[in-house]
Design an enzyme around this catalytic site. Structure first.
Site, PDB file in Angstrom:
ATOM      1  N   LYS A 124      -1.241  -3.759  14.572  1.00 53.39           N
ATOM      2  CA  LYS A 124      -1.041  -4.954  13.749  1.00 53.39           C
ATOM      3  C   LYS A 124       0.457  -5.162  13.673  1.00 53.39           C
ATOM      4  CE  LYS A 124      -1.529  -7.018   9.225  1.00 53.39           C
ATOM      5  NZ  LYS A 124      -1.761  -6.784   7.786  1.00 53.39           N
TER       6      LYS A 124
ATOM      7  N   VAL B 227      -4.750 -10.532  12.637  1.00 50.50           N
ATOM      8  CA  VAL B 227      -5.139 -10.069  11.304  1.00 50.50           C
ATOM      9  C   VAL B 227      -4.630 -11.124  10.344  1.00 50.50           C
ATOM     10  CG1 VAL B 227      -4.880  -8.287   9.542  1.00 50.50           C
ATOM     11  CG2 VAL B 227      -5.060  -7.648  11.960  1.00 50.50           C
TER      12      VAL B 227
ATOM     13  N   TYR C  87      -0.505  -0.078  11.586  1.00 51.95           N
ATOM     14  CA  TYR C  87       0.016  -1.192  10.793  1.00 51.95           C
ATOM     15  C   TYR C  87       1.530  -1.019  10.656  1.00 51.95           C
ATOM     16  CZ  TYR C  87       0.330  -4.490   6.828  1.00 51.95           C
ATOM     17  OH  TYR C  87       0.646  -5.540   5.992  1.00 51.95           O
TER      18      TYR C  87
END
Lengths: 297, 297, 297, 297
Positions: free
Chosen positions: D160, D202, D132
Site C-alpha cells: 500500500k 486502497v 503499509y
C-alpha cells in the site's frame, strides 16, 4: 576582537525610494548614544539584497560618520561569489572595520562550497569577518565542522549564531573555546545565549529599543542576571518580532512607534497591513505602556 | 499560446569564467534540432542569479539566433523588484518572446506581495509571462488564489508548475480550465502531469537528452501512452537528477557524457566531486548503456 | 507541588522479555540515593507503549517501594482515551502520586480534542497531572492557549515542557507565572531552562549519571551558575543522546557503561548495533574518561 | 494476488460507543454491491488504534459475512511487535484473507527494525501481507531497499503505497516489476498512480462514493482514460478529504450525506465542528449537486 551589542540597522528610504541619509544618521546615532558597541549595515534587516553596490557603500559611509571609533561592518549577501568578492573589496577600500558574510543566499552550498565561498570573500576583502550562519533564512548552515576548516584563516574572527537552536552555542564553545567571538543573532534567544557564554549580540529590536537591549547585555556582563531577566521577559513579545518572515516590516513598525520614523521598505516587501499590522502595533503599544525603568549599570 | 517542450538551458562558460557563446550556440541548436518548441534562458538551471544583466541579455541573443521563429523566454529572478523590472524592460527591448518570472528568490513574499511583484514585472516588460511557482526552491508558492488575482491581467499566459505536488496540476485545471497554459516544471513528474492535462514541459534533462524528452511529449500527445511510459521509466533515474540542490551540476555532468560539453559552473557552485560525482556518472552511463530506440512519431 | 530532578526511568527486562523487578529496584535506588526528587515510570524512555496495563502497574509498585515518600508518577500514553482513562484509574487505586499524561500518541488531536482528552484522563484518575507537551515526538503541541483552558482544573499542576524550543519556557512564565510547576523535559536544554526560570527537570541521562544531573540542578538553585555550567558543558555530548529517535537505546547503552546494567529493549526497538553503537559507546567512554569531580552542594 | 478497489472501511459505533455491527453490515454491503474487490478493516480510517483486539476480530467477522468470497484483510497497527504478532495470529485463526501491516505506529523504526517487525508479524500470522508504507502518518518509510529485503519472504505480496509522492510508484515498478501487487493508498493520487502502473487502490472516499471509485478504476483498466479523468476531476475536492489529519472525521461526515449514516468517532477524536464542519459539508454538498452520471463499463 568584537563583543557587546551590534545593531543590524534598518535602511531608511525617502518617499521616492532613494536612500534617506539624514534619517539614517539620526537613527544610527540613537544606537551609539545608547551604548551599542558597533554597527552592521546592509544585513537581512537592512534589506541588503535590495540595495545596489553603490547604495551599500553609501550606507556604510553614513554609519561610519556616526559610529566614531566603534566598528562598522558591511554585510556581504550576494547570490554570486564574484559579486560578493567585489563588494568586499569596495568595503575594504572605504575603511569598513569588517564584513558579516552570508555564504550563499539563493543556492544552497554544500560544506565544501560554503568554506570556499566564505574564503573567497575573506581573501577579496582582507578584513576581519563575522561568519553569518543562518540555516533557516538561507538554508545554508555553517556547521562546527565547517568552522573547523575556517579556523585556520585568522580573518574569520567571529560567528553570528543564527541556527535558531540554542544548543549550537554550547557546541561552538565546547569545540572552539574562545577562538571565535560568539555573537547570538536571534533576539529572542539572546538571554539564553549570554547565559551559556556568548559575548556578543547582533540585535534587531535594538533599533527601536536600544537602551533596553544594552541594559540586558550590560547587566548580564555584571552578573546581575535577575535584573536582566526581568527586562528580557518584558521585552520578549517585541523580540519575537525578529523571528519572522516579516522581520523587516515588523521592526520598522516598532521603530515608527518607538523612535518616530517611517516604515518604508523596498519591493517585493510591502509595509504591514490589515490584521498583521494591527497585531504588531498592539504588541508594540502594549510593551510601551509598561516599559520598565532601567537600573543604572 | 505556448505548449510543448521548453528546455531551461544551461549557460556555458569559458575556462576563464566568461560566457561561451559558441558552445551555447551548438548546445541550444541540439534542442531545436530535436524538435523542442521554445527555449528559456537564465533560469535556475541557467544559473540566472550568477549572471549580470548584460550577460543575461547576451545569452538571450544567442538563443534567439538559434531558435528561429520559436519563442525564447528570459527568466526574471532578481531579489529586488526594481532590478526585476529593469531586466524585464531590457528583455522586451531585445525582442524576447516572453518572460518566466520568479516572484521573489530571497525574501518570502506573502500573497499580496507575490501578486504585486509579478504584476510590476509584467507591466515593466509588457510581454507574455510564464509564472514560475516553485515553493521548494524559493519558498514562495504562487497559489491558485494568487493565480485568480493574476488572471485578470492577460499578460499572464502560462504557469510553470513546480510545486513538487502533482495534485496541483488538477487543481489548476479544475479552477481555471485552459485560462493558463499549464507547463510542468518538474522532470520526474512530467509523465504524470501530461496524464492529467498539462500541455507543456519546462524541461531540464532535455539539455542532455533532447530526443527522448520530445519523444515522450509527442507520444503522449498522440495518445501512445504505453510507448511514452516505457521511455519515461528508462528515463527516470536521469530525470531524478533534476530534483536536487545540485541540479545544475548534475545536469551539466549528464551533458558531459551525452553531448560532449563541459560542466563548468559559477561560484558558489562547484562541479560535482568525489562520491557524488561517481554516483551521478554511474546513473548517466547506466542509462546510456541501455538507451532505448525511439519509435517514429 | 513538584520541583527538582525527576528521572523518567528505563524499564528493565529479563532475557526472556519479562519485567526484571530486581534490576529495576537496584537502578531506581541509584536515583533516589543520588538525591533525585521523584520518579516517573512508563514514559517514552520507559517504553510505556510496549507495556501492558498490568506491567505498567507492576513497574509503578516497584518504583513506589524504592522511592519512599518521594512522588512516583505513572505515564499515560495510550492511543485511545478510553484506555488512557482506564490506566489512570488503576494508577490512582495503586497510590500513584500523580500522572504524566500525553494527550494522544498516534492521532494528532486539535486543540479542542487535546483539552478534552487531557481532561478525561485527569477526571478518571483524579490525581495531580503533569501535562506532557512534546510536539516533536507526538505531533501534538499543548500550546499556551490550551494551558489557559486547562488551568481552570486544579488537577493540572505541572508541565513537562518538551517543545524543543527554549523560548516556550519564558512564554509559559510570562503567561502563567507560577500557576504550573514548569519542568524541562529536554536534557540538552536543561541549563537554559533553569536559567530562565524552570523549577524542575524530567531527566533522561540521569538514569546513567544521577549525581551529575542532581549537581547541576542543585548548583543552579544555589546560584552557583558557573560551576553548574562547567558540569553541563562536560555533560552535553551525553545529554544530546536524549534528543534522538533512538533515545531509549542510547540511554540504555549509557547505563551499560555507567551503572553496569543491560540494554535490552522490546521490539520493534532493537539494541544499537554497528556504527551507531560504536559512536554512542565512544561518546560515553570519552565522557567517563574525563568525568568531573563534583563540588559539594 | 490482489488488485482492484479495496475500501479501508470505517468502523461504526453505537451511541454508547460500542460496535454497531448492523450498521457496518449495511455499509460494507454497499461497497461489495458497487463492485469493490475486497475489504480492509481496522485501518487508520477504521480507527484501528482505538479498538481492542476483541473488537478488531468482531469487525473482521462482520466484514467476512458481507464480503462473500472477496478477500478481507485486517490491519495490524499495534505499537508493540508482541501485540502485533498476537493479533496477526488471531486474525489467521479467524480466516482473514490477509493482513495490512504498519511497521510501527509510535516509535520510528530504522530500516533493520522495520524489516524485523514486519517479518515477525508475517511469521506470526502466516498470511499474505500488504505492506503499509506511510511515512507521513507514522514517520516510518518502508523504502525500496527495505522491500528488497522483504521480497525474499513470499508472504509479502502487496504494497500500500502511501508515501505521498507519486514518484515512488514508478520507482517500485522499475525496481521490482510485478513482484508486489502495487496499490495506491492515497485517494487524490489514485488516477496518477493507475496511470503509471498501479493495479490496486486502497480507497477512502469509496466508503461514501463506492460507485464513482469503482468506475474510475474500471474505466482506467479498460483504457477509457478520458472518461475516468472526467470523474476524477469532479471527485478531487472529495478525495482531498482523505489527505488530512482529520480524514476519519472528514470521511465519516461525507458518509452522513452520501449514504445516510452517522459520524460517531472514538476519543481522542471528536466529530468535526464549527467552521471545519461547515467547510467539509459544503464540499460534500457541492459535489453531490453535480454528481456525474456514470458510464457503463
Amino acid at each position: 576582537m568584537w563583543s557587546g551589542v551590534f545593531p543590524a540597522v534598518t535602511t531608511k528610504f525617502t518617499e521616492d525610494d532613494r536612500l534617506d541619509h539624514a534619517e539614517m544618521e539620526r537613527c544610527f546615532g540613537l544606537q551609539i548614544d545608547a551604548g551599542c558597541d558597533g554597527i552592521i549595515v546592509a544585513g537581512s534587516l537592512g534589506e541588503g539584497p535590495m540595495l545596489s553596490h553603490d547604495e551599500k557603500i553609501d550606507v556604510l559611509k553614513t554609519a561610519q560618520k556616526v559610529a566614531g571609533k566603534k566598528p562598522v561592518l558591511l554585510t556581504v549577501n550576494e547570490p554570486g561569489t564574484r559579486e560578493a568578492a567585489a563588494i568586499a573589496k569596495r568595503a575594504a577600500k572605504e575603511g569598513a572595520s569588517g564584513l558579516m558574510v552570508v555564504p550563499s543566499p539563493i543556492y544552497h552550498t554544500n560544506p565544501q562550497e560554503t568554506v570556499a565561498a566564505l574564503t573567497a570573500v575573506a581573501q577579496a576583502g582582507d578584513l576581519p569577518v563575522m561568519i553569518y550562519s543562518n540555516r533557516l533564512a538561507y538554508r545554508v548552515d555553517v556547521t562546527c565542522d565547517d568552522m573547523e576548516k575556517l579556523a585556520a584563516d585568522t580573518r574569520f574572527v567571529a560567528i553570528k549564531e543564527s541556527s535558531d537552536d540554542i544548543r549550537r552555542s554550547t557546541e561552538i564553545i565546547n569545540r572552539f573555546g574562545d577562538r571565535f567571538d560568539l555573537f547570538t543573532g536571534v533576539d529572542n534567544l539572546a538571554f539564553e545565549a549570554l547565559s551559556v557564554g556568548a559575548i556578543g549580540w547582533v540585535a534587531g529590536l535594538v533599533v527601536a529599543f536600544p537602551r533596553e537591549t544594552v541594559a540586558i547585555y550590560q547587566l548580564m556582563k555584571q552578573g546581575r542576571r535577575e535584573e536582566a531577566l526581568a527586562i528580557y521577559r518584558w521585552f520578549r513579545p517585541l523580540l519575537d518580532l525578529d523571528v519572522s518572515t516579516y522581520l523587516v516590516q515588523n521592526i520598522k513598525l516598532a521603530e515608527v512607534h518607538a523612535i518616530g520614523t517611517n516604515d518604508r521598505v523596498r519591493m517585493p516587501r510591502q509595509p504591514l497591513s490589515g490584521e498583521r499590522r494591527a497585531t504588531v502595533e498592539k504588541i508594540v503599544k502594549d510593551a510601551l505602556a509598561v516599559r520598565p525603568t532601567l537600573p543604572s549599570f
